[in-house]
Design an enzyme around this catalytic site. Sequence first.
Site, PDB file in Angstrom:
ATOM      1  N   HIS A 131       0.871  -1.179   0.000  1.00 39.29           N
ATOM      2  CA  HIS A 131       0.000   0.000   0.000  1.00 39.29           C
ATOM      3  C   HIS A 131       0.914   1.238   0.000  1.00 39.29           C
ATOM      4  O   HIS A 131       2.032   1.174   0.522  1.00 39.29           O
ATOM      5  CB  HIS A 131      -0.841  -0.051   1.273  1.00 39.29           C
ATOM      6  CG  HIS A 131      -1.895   0.999   1.385  1.00 39.29           C
ATOM      7  ND1 HIS A 131      -1.632   2.266   1.830  1.00 39.29           N
ATOM      8  CD2 HIS A 131      -3.218   0.973   1.118  1.00 39.29           C
ATOM      9  CE1 HIS A 131      -2.753   2.971   1.838  1.00 39.29           C
ATOM     10  NE2 HIS A 131      -3.735   2.205   1.409  1.00 39.29           N
ATOM     11  N   ASP A 208       3.200  -4.730   7.939  1.00 35.26           N
ATOM     12  CA  ASP A 208       1.995  -3.927   7.759  1.00 35.26           C
ATOM     13  C   ASP A 208       0.806  -4.880   7.860  1.00 35.26           C
ATOM     14  O   ASP A 208       0.489  -5.609   6.920  1.00 35.26           O
ATOM     15  CB  ASP A 208       2.032  -3.219   6.399  1.00 35.26           C
ATOM     16  CG  ASP A 208       0.712  -2.513   6.098  1.00 35.26           C
ATOM     17  OD1 ASP A 208      -0.221  -2.601   6.917  1.00 35.26           O
ATOM     18  OD2 ASP A 208       0.623  -1.896   5.015  1.00 35.26           O
ATOM     19  N   GLN A 211      -4.400  -5.346   6.884  1.00 33.79           N
ATOM     20  CA  GLN A 211      -5.408  -6.270   6.327  1.00 33.79           C
ATOM     21  C   GLN A 211      -5.320  -7.661   6.937  1.00 33.79           C
ATOM     22  O   GLN A 211      -6.029  -8.571   6.471  1.00 33.79           O
ATOM     23  CB  GLN A 211      -5.245  -6.379   4.796  1.00 33.79           C
ATOM     24  CG  GLN A 211      -5.384  -5.091   4.041  1.00 33.79           C
ATOM     25  CD  GLN A 211      -6.811  -4.523   4.041  1.00 33.79           C
ATOM     26  OE1 GLN A 211      -7.764  -5.160   4.474  1.00 33.79           O
ATOM     27  NE2 GLN A 211      -6.946  -3.301   3.563  1.00 33.79           N
ATOM     28  N   LYS A 234     -10.321  -0.764  10.422  1.00 36.47           N
ATOM     29  CA  LYS A 234     -10.514  -1.919   9.526  1.00 36.47           C
ATOM     30  C   LYS A 234     -10.865  -3.171  10.323  1.00 36.47           C
ATOM     31  O   LYS A 234     -10.989  -4.256   9.772  1.00 36.47           O
ATOM     32  CB  LYS A 234      -9.250  -2.169   8.700  1.00 36.47           C
ATOM     33  CG  LYS A 234      -8.945  -1.056   7.689  1.00 36.47           C
ATOM     34  CD  LYS A 234      -7.824  -1.488   6.776  1.00 36.47           C
ATOM     35  CE  LYS A 234      -7.096  -0.346   6.118  1.00 36.47           C
ATOM     36  NZ  LYS A 234      -7.866   0.333   5.073  1.00 36.47           N
ATOM     37  N   CYS A 373      -4.702   2.496  -3.788  1.00 40.29           N
ATOM     38  CA  CYS A 373      -3.496   3.009  -3.116  1.00 40.29           C
ATOM     39  C   CYS A 373      -2.341   2.030  -3.243  1.00 40.29           C
ATOM     40  O   CYS A 373      -1.580   1.817  -2.280  1.00 40.29           O
ATOM     41  CB  CYS A 373      -3.769   3.322  -1.645  1.00 40.29           C
ATOM     42  SG  CYS A 373      -5.119   4.456  -1.406  1.00 40.29           S
TER      43      CYS A 373
END
Length: 415
Positions: A131, A208, A211, A234, A373
């Site tokens: 991202h 990261d 997600q 999220k 993104c």
Amino acid sequence: MERAAQNKTVFDPLKLREDFPILRRRVHGKPLVYLDNAATTQKPNAVIDALKNYYETHNANIHRGVHTLSYESTLMYEEAHEKAARLIGAPDWRSIVFTRNATESINLVAYAWGLRNLKKNDEVLITLMEHHSNIVPWQMLRDRIGIRLNYVRVGRGGELDLDGLRGLITERTRLVSVVHASNVLGTINPVKLIADAAHKAGALVLVDAAQSVPHLPVDVIDIGCDFLAASGHKMMGPTGTGFLYGKPELLESMDPFLYGGDMIEKVTMERSTWNELPWKFEAGTPDIGGAIALGAAVDYITALGPENVAAYEDELLGHALGRLSEHEWIKIYGHGGGERVGVISFNVEGVHPHDVAGVLDEEGIAVRSGHHCAQPLMADLGMDYAVRMSFYLYNTKEEIDLAVEAIKKAKRIFG
Ligand code: 7TS
């Protein structure tokens, strides 16, 4: 798919949907079908009520004074850190720094660790699957101090080129910063293996997890990462919430990111000393109510069991892939096998992705169309835009079927 078979009846999505008031609303006269969960998720009553309860009964600033409301707010705010720590297996809640989002978490590492510890020609290794929030901060360091930024490539099946990755880790690599689950392809990357390879070369590892934490069991000790960035919004928490995990000794060794109130121990006219963890990194009044409501979201996921959430989403993913693959004019990106979270990016032959999303919206179905993104990845895949469906625990197979019907309608109108 095996995970799904073992856990099929663990929770009832129809019952669970009752916890989400927004799922009762209609869009263009149709029941809302929300398939844009990679962007942000909907909030259950438990989260909305926690926010309301905080402002109705406790609201006060934290770490200030002895009055009852401030004391209660402080305890609740600290408890939210403990909940986030438990969710990701962090042994010490002081290794959790609350931020506004995953982007701020990654920037914290870039500024507070990178600016101080990296020098010209040091290397940071990321992947083409990142991202923008895990690309642009490192480009900033490249432009400011002359680090080198290298990218691991991605195969057509959506897998990271792991041989390439090993080749790109050199004695100059200081940080490997990698996405756990791709917001475009859904690919779940082998972060434990990547962390091992990076550590052997003496590099640090940032994961990261924007997600992954909402959708899978994630354990920072098992992965062995040094930093992990997550988004609260999220995972059913309020927007404006996120956190960074850092190994305590690393966080201790770092300078602050933002300077001012609450992050200090003592200030004189000449100099200042820093507060203990995690407050050293939480300057100014934080989003206290948001953090407490994020704690309620963590409780909600924990009660369901992250492994059950993963199994159910895997079922949804299998169903959606099956339904979309019935049509040769739908091109799906990067589902070449291996583990995936519930994210599918695709294009419809002869129809602009915004038109697909527009027809779906008329049917009350929310999907994202655009570059997600992740422009370097999109360019590598040979496109500018795609449509993306992303699932969460309140979605159903019937909703996916409605989306497939609407995609067929878009093809009939525009194709
Ligand atoms: N990393 C990944 C893998 C993401 O998917 C996102 C947001 C971020 C970082 C940034 O998170 P934030 O909390 O700072 O916004 N992804 C998306 C998306 O796919 N559509 O909207 C936001």
